[in-house]
Design an enzyme around this catalytic site. Structure first.
Site, PDB file in Angstrom:
ATOM      1  N   ARG A 167     -42.926 -55.280   3.241  1.00  0.00           N
ATOM      2  CA  ARG A 167     -42.179 -56.367   2.506  1.00  0.00           C
ATOM      3  C   ARG A 167     -40.708 -56.196   2.938  1.00  0.00           C
ATOM      4  O   ARG A 167     -39.973 -57.337   2.974  1.00  0.00           O
ATOM      5  CB  ARG A 167     -42.317 -56.349   1.301  1.00  0.00           C
ATOM      6  CG  ARG A 167     -43.545 -56.844   0.847  1.00  0.00           C
ATOM      7  CD  ARG A 167     -44.182 -56.950  -0.564  1.00  0.00           C
ATOM      8  NE  ARG A 167     -44.162 -55.605  -0.970  1.00  0.00           N
ATOM      9  CZ  ARG A 167     -44.290 -55.176  -2.126  1.00  0.00           C
ATOM     10  NH1 ARG A 167     -44.167 -55.993  -3.220  1.00  0.00           N
ATOM     11  NH2 ARG A 167     -44.516 -54.024  -2.436  1.00  0.00           N
TER      12      ARG A 167
ATOM     13  N   TYR B 227     -56.269 -43.908  -9.450  1.00  0.00           N
ATOM     14  CA  TYR B 227     -56.339 -45.269  -9.468  1.00  0.00           C
ATOM     15  C   TYR B 227     -57.749 -45.807  -9.977  1.00  0.00           C
ATOM     16  O   TYR B 227     -58.022 -46.889 -10.819  1.00  0.00           O
ATOM     17  CB  TYR B 227     -56.125 -45.984  -8.263  1.00  0.00           C
ATOM     18  CG  TYR B 227     -54.783 -46.026  -7.890  1.00  0.00           C
ATOM     19  CD1 TYR B 227     -53.898 -47.013  -8.107  1.00  0.00           C
ATOM     20  CD2 TYR B 227     -54.205 -44.998  -6.868  1.00  0.00           C
ATOM     21  CE1 TYR B 227     -52.274 -46.883  -7.702  1.00  0.00           C
ATOM     22  CE2 TYR B 227     -53.058 -44.815  -6.704  1.00  0.00           C
ATOM     23  CZ  TYR B 227     -52.044 -45.677  -7.009  1.00  0.00           C
ATOM     24  OH  TYR B 227     -50.834 -45.615  -6.727  1.00  0.00           O
TER      25      TYR B 227
ATOM     26  N   ARG C 262     -44.348 -46.114   4.819  1.00  0.00           N
ATOM     27  CA  ARG C 262     -44.319 -47.311   4.385  1.00  0.00           C
ATOM     28  C   ARG C 262     -43.374 -48.453   5.596  1.00  0.00           C
ATOM     29  O   ARG C 262     -42.770 -49.304   5.033  1.00  0.00           O
ATOM     30  CB  ARG C 262     -44.018 -47.745   2.967  1.00  0.00           C
ATOM     31  CG  ARG C 262     -45.027 -47.050   2.151  1.00  0.00           C
ATOM     32  CD  ARG C 262     -46.204 -47.786   1.794  1.00  0.00           C
ATOM     33  NE  ARG C 262     -46.795 -47.141   0.572  1.00  0.00           N
ATOM     34  CZ  ARG C 262     -47.010 -48.283  -0.703  1.00  0.00           C
ATOM     35  NH1 ARG C 262     -46.785 -49.371  -0.195  1.00  0.00           N
ATOM     36  NH2 ARG C 262     -47.486 -47.747  -1.240  1.00  0.00           N
TER      37      ARG C 262
ATOM     38  N   ARG D  32     -47.983 -61.722   6.083  1.00  0.00           N
ATOM     39  CA  ARG D  32     -48.567 -61.528   4.722  1.00  0.00           C
ATOM     40  C   ARG D  32     -49.033 -63.061   4.274  1.00  0.00           C
ATOM     41  O   ARG D  32     -49.803 -62.895   3.388  1.00  0.00           O
ATOM     42  CB  ARG D  32     -47.659 -60.768   4.077  1.00  0.00           C
ATOM     43  CG  ARG D  32     -48.027 -60.700   2.574  1.00  0.00           C
ATOM     44  CD  ARG D  32     -48.924 -59.488   2.320  1.00  0.00           C
ATOM     45  NE  ARG D  32     -49.278 -59.261   0.699  1.00  0.00           N
ATOM     46  CZ  ARG D  32     -49.933 -60.216   0.194  1.00  0.00           C
ATOM     47  NH1 ARG D  32     -50.677 -61.036   0.861  1.00  0.00           N
ATOM     48  NH2 ARG D  32     -50.586 -59.541  -1.171  1.00  0.00           N
TER      49      ARG D  32
ATOM     50  N   ASP E 204     -54.612 -49.305   3.537  1.00  0.00           N
ATOM     51  CA  ASP E 204     -53.901 -48.884   1.913  1.00  0.00           C
ATOM     52  C   ASP E 204     -55.024 -47.860   1.801  1.00  0.00           C
ATOM     53  O   ASP E 204     -56.097 -47.773   2.259  1.00  0.00           O
ATOM     54  CB  ASP E 204     -54.114 -50.138   1.147  1.00  0.00           C
ATOM     55  CG  ASP E 204     -53.376 -49.396  -0.022  1.00  0.00           C
ATOM     56  OD1 ASP E 204     -51.803 -49.700   0.086  1.00  0.00           O
ATOM     57  OD2 ASP E 204     -53.741 -49.141  -1.131  1.00  0.00           O
TER      58      ASP E 204
HETATM   59  O1  1CP Z   1     -46.486 -48.792   6.986  1.00  0.00           O
HETATM   60  C1  1CP Z   1     -47.143 -48.117   6.294  1.00  0.00           C
HETATM   61  O2  1CP Z   1     -46.736 -46.843   5.654  1.00  0.00           O
HETATM   62  C2  1CP Z   1     -48.639 -48.050   6.254  1.00  0.00           C
HETATM   63  C3  1CP Z   1     -48.910 -48.871   5.268  1.00  0.00           C
HETATM   64  C4  1CP Z   1     -49.461 -48.455   3.919  1.00  0.00           C
HETATM   65  C5  1CP Z   1     -49.467 -47.067   3.266  1.00  0.00           C
HETATM   66  C6  1CP Z   1     -49.245 -45.768   4.264  1.00  0.00           C
HETATM   67  C7  1CP Z   1     -49.364 -49.014   2.643  1.00  0.00           C
HETATM   68  C8  1CP Z   1     -49.423 -50.583   2.866  1.00  0.00           C
HETATM   69  N1  1CP Z   1     -49.978 -48.469   1.487  1.00  0.00           N
HETATM   70  C9  1CP Z   1     -49.891 -46.960   2.019  1.00  0.00           C
HETATM   71  C10 1CP Z   1     -50.366 -45.860   1.115  1.00  0.00           C
HETATM   72  C11 1CP Z   1     -50.521 -46.268  -0.233  1.00  0.00           C
HETATM   73  N2  1CP Z   1     -50.812 -47.112  -1.052  1.00  0.00           N
HETATM   74  C12 1CP Z   1     -49.896 -45.250  -1.444  1.00  0.00           C
HETATM   75  C13 1CP Z   1     -49.537 -43.700  -0.747  1.00  0.00           C
HETATM   76  C14 1CP Z   1     -47.852 -43.809  -0.412  1.00  0.00           C
HETATM   77  C15 1CP Z   1     -47.076 -44.169  -1.709  1.00  0.00           C
HETATM   78  O3  1CP Z   1     -47.049 -43.272  -2.561  1.00  0.00           O
HETATM   79  O4  1CP Z   1     -46.183 -44.908  -1.443  1.00  0.00           O
HETATM   80  C16 1CP Z   1     -50.220 -45.552  -2.371  1.00  0.00           C
HETATM   81  C17 1CP Z   1     -49.929 -44.866  -3.797  1.00  0.00           C
HETATM   82  C18 1CP Z   1     -50.666 -46.883  -2.350  1.00  0.00           C
HETATM   83  C19 1CP Z   1     -51.301 -47.674  -3.549  1.00  0.00           C
HETATM   84  C20 1CP Z   1     -50.660 -49.163  -3.404  1.00  0.00           C
HETATM   85  N3  1CP Z   1     -50.885 -49.926  -2.530  1.00  0.00           N
HETATM   86  C21 1CP Z   1     -49.794 -49.667  -4.434  1.00  0.00           C
HETATM   87  C22 1CP Z   1     -49.688 -49.173  -5.761  1.00  0.00           C
HETATM   88  C23 1CP Z   1     -48.315 -48.321  -5.715  1.00  0.00           C
HETATM   89  C24 1CP Z   1     -48.194 -47.706  -6.869  1.00  0.00           C
HETATM   90  O5  1CP Z   1     -46.873 -47.356  -7.324  1.00  0.00           O
HETATM   91  O6  1CP Z   1     -49.305 -47.275  -7.694  1.00  0.00           O
HETATM   92  C25 1CP Z   1     -49.545 -51.146  -3.950  1.00  0.00           C
HETATM   93  C26 1CP Z   1     -48.485 -51.971  -4.776  1.00  0.00           C
HETATM   94  C27 1CP Z   1     -50.301 -51.187  -2.853  1.00  0.00           C
HETATM   95  C28 1CP Z   1     -49.830 -52.350  -1.828  1.00  0.00           C
HETATM   96  C29 1CP Z   1     -49.360 -52.198  -0.633  1.00  0.00           C
HETATM   97  N4  1CP Z   1     -49.859 -51.354   0.391  1.00  0.00           N
HETATM   98  C30 1CP Z   1     -49.221 -51.334   1.563  1.00  0.00           C
HETATM   99  C31 1CP Z   1     -48.320 -52.461   1.459  1.00  0.00           C
HETATM  100  C32 1CP Z   1     -47.211 -52.922   2.248  1.00  0.00           C
HETATM  101  C33 1CP Z   1     -48.444 -52.830  -0.067  1.00  0.00           C
HETATM  102  C34 1CP Z   1     -47.733 -54.158  -0.681  1.00  0.00           C
HETATM  103  C35 1CP Z   1     -48.489 -54.900  -0.924  1.00  0.00           C
HETATM  104  C36 1CP Z   1     -47.830 -56.492  -0.371  1.00  0.00           C
HETATM  105  O7  1CP Z   1     -47.401 -56.523   0.802  1.00  0.00           O
HETATM  106  O8  1CP Z   1     -48.237 -57.443  -0.787  1.00  0.00           O
END
Ligand code: 1CP
Length: 354
Positions: free
Chosen positions: A38, A160, A34, A47, A84
């Site tokens: 943010r 999900y 990640r 964003r 994502d």
């Molecule tokens: O930089 C990077 O790593 C690339 C971008 C990336 C990746 C690899 C994002 C952007 N998401 C993910 C993977 C991801 N998404 C996972 C697997 C990794 C992990 O466990 O952290 C999961 C479970 C998600 C699902 C997800 N996406 C959630 C829910 C998390 C949860 O606890 O259930 C959320 C809030 C997101 C949104 C998201 N995805 C990525 C970002 C930067 C964000 C934040 C949203 C924003 O900026 O508004």
């Protein structure tokens, strides 16, 4: 028509790829899960302009830019495609939205009727902006930086789709998997097919490595872990290897604990991500003896305390640094992480000598 970059053209001498092939380099490769996100002011700026989060993922100019941001700032050895894991259900026809502060919301898929509305027909077309992003990145990244593609693993993505949002106890999905195993198997099989297609297409457009995020694999007992984590992963790995035998696959079954041993023996992944709970010496003696490992600093420690963080980084390097090892966190970086803590982490890894 998009032109496609051959995989062989841009792979040469990258420390990250070399380590994944099981070789030791002088330097320890470093990237952070990640790493685009943010905690970076330049991410928050884009964003704001992108509108919805999915629009950010589906607009190649934005997605390319935010992928490159942490590379410019920290010089990581690998960039991970900005997207994502939930674009996969979205592209199958399961509606996904992200609300600020609430996380993802999905249409729930809990019976045959809902499942029958999902399909692979429009799947790759829906995801074409993601492949355009991969292609842009393959052209724009510095020549020493590797490009990682990724997807969520079927179990984690299914959590999900069944729960409709982020879950804490995963009761609904575990209940469904025990009460309606035939239905659940069909859902997982669809996700195996979709994920295999999705990752192969990322590779075709220039991804040099792919990572499977199984963030919630740790909630399963032994037998369901084999059914819903190991088996689907094994099929995805086989599908990718049939088309791209030389592209390394990193598995990240977070929370797997001792089930990790079966996971590495049975799935065919080339390397594993180690979460922050696993004891370092156990991993060194039981896992790193089989394949390269990647991890495992606690992202909460990174955000919380610079001095203790630096000590732990040095301990991780001293434990794993003599065999193929990729420095990373044990889960994604947190939004409130101070940038100067990341700078100290990078400096500590860069200064370390074998
Ligand atoms: O930089 C990077 O790593 C690339 C971008 C990336 C990746 C690899 C994002 C952007 N998401 C993910 C993977 C991801 N998404 C996972 C697997 C990794 C992990 O466990 O952290 C999961 C479970 C998600 C699902 C997800 N996406 C959630 C829910 C998390 C949860 O606890 O259930 C959320 C809030 C997101 C949104 C998201 N995805 C990525 C970002 C930067 C964000 C934040 C949203 C924003 O900026 O508004």
């Amino acid at each position: 028509m998009m032109s496609v970059i051959p995989v062989s053209k841009h792979s040469s001498n990258k420390v990250f790829l070399n380590t994944l092939k099981g070789n030791n380099s002088d330097a320890i490769p470093l990237w952070l899960m990640r790493q685009a996100g943010r905690y970076l002011p330049e991410y928050r700026e884009i964003r704001k302009n992108a509108g919805s989060f999915l629009n950010l993922c589906y607009t190649p100019e934005f997605a390319t830019e935010v992928t490159l941001q942490p590379i410019r700032r920290f010089g990581f050895d690998a960039a991970i495609l900005f997207s994502d894991i939930l674009v996969v259900p979205d592209a199958l026809g399961c509606k996904v939205s992200f609300t600020e502060g609430e996380g993802p919301r999905l249409e729930t898929i809990t019976d045959e009727s809902a499942l029958s509305h999902l399909s692979l027909d429009n799947f790759l077309k829906h995801l074409s902006p993601v492949f355009q992003t991969v292609q842009n990145l393959a052209q724009e990244l510095p020549k020493q930086t590797a490009l990682i593609g990724f997807a969520g693993s079927p179990w984690t993505v299914a959590t999900y789709m069944v729960e409709g949002k982020t879950s804490k106890q995963f009761e609904k999905i575990r209940h469904l998997s025990y009460a309606s195993p035939d239905f659940f198997h069909k859902l997982i099989r669809l996700l195996v097919d979709a994920t295999s297609l999705y990752l192969k297409e990322q590779i075709k457009h220039g991804a040099e490595v792919v990572q499977l995020f199984d963030s919630w694999s740790g909630v399963l007992p032994e037998i369901p872990f084999k059914q819903w984590v190991i088996e689907p992963t094994k099929h995805i790995v086989a599908n990718i290897k049939a088309a791209y035998p030389d592209v390394p696959i990193i598995g990240f079954p977070k929370g797997a604990g001792i089930n990790l041993l079966k996971y590495i023996n049975e799935t065919g992944v080339d390397a594993v991500g180690i979460d922050y709970t696993l004891p370092l010496e156990w991993v060194r003696d039981s896992v790193q003896t089989h394949l390269p490992v990647q991890g495992n600093l606690d992202p909460v420690l990174l955000a919380a305390d610079k001095t203790a963080m630096k000590q732990q980084v040095e301990k991780i390097l001293a434990t794993f640094g003599n065999k193929p090892f990729i420095f990373n966190l044990g889960h994604g970086i947190l939004p409130h992480t101070p940038i100067e803590h990341v700078e100290l982490l990078v400096e500590t890894v860069r200064n370390w000598k074998r």
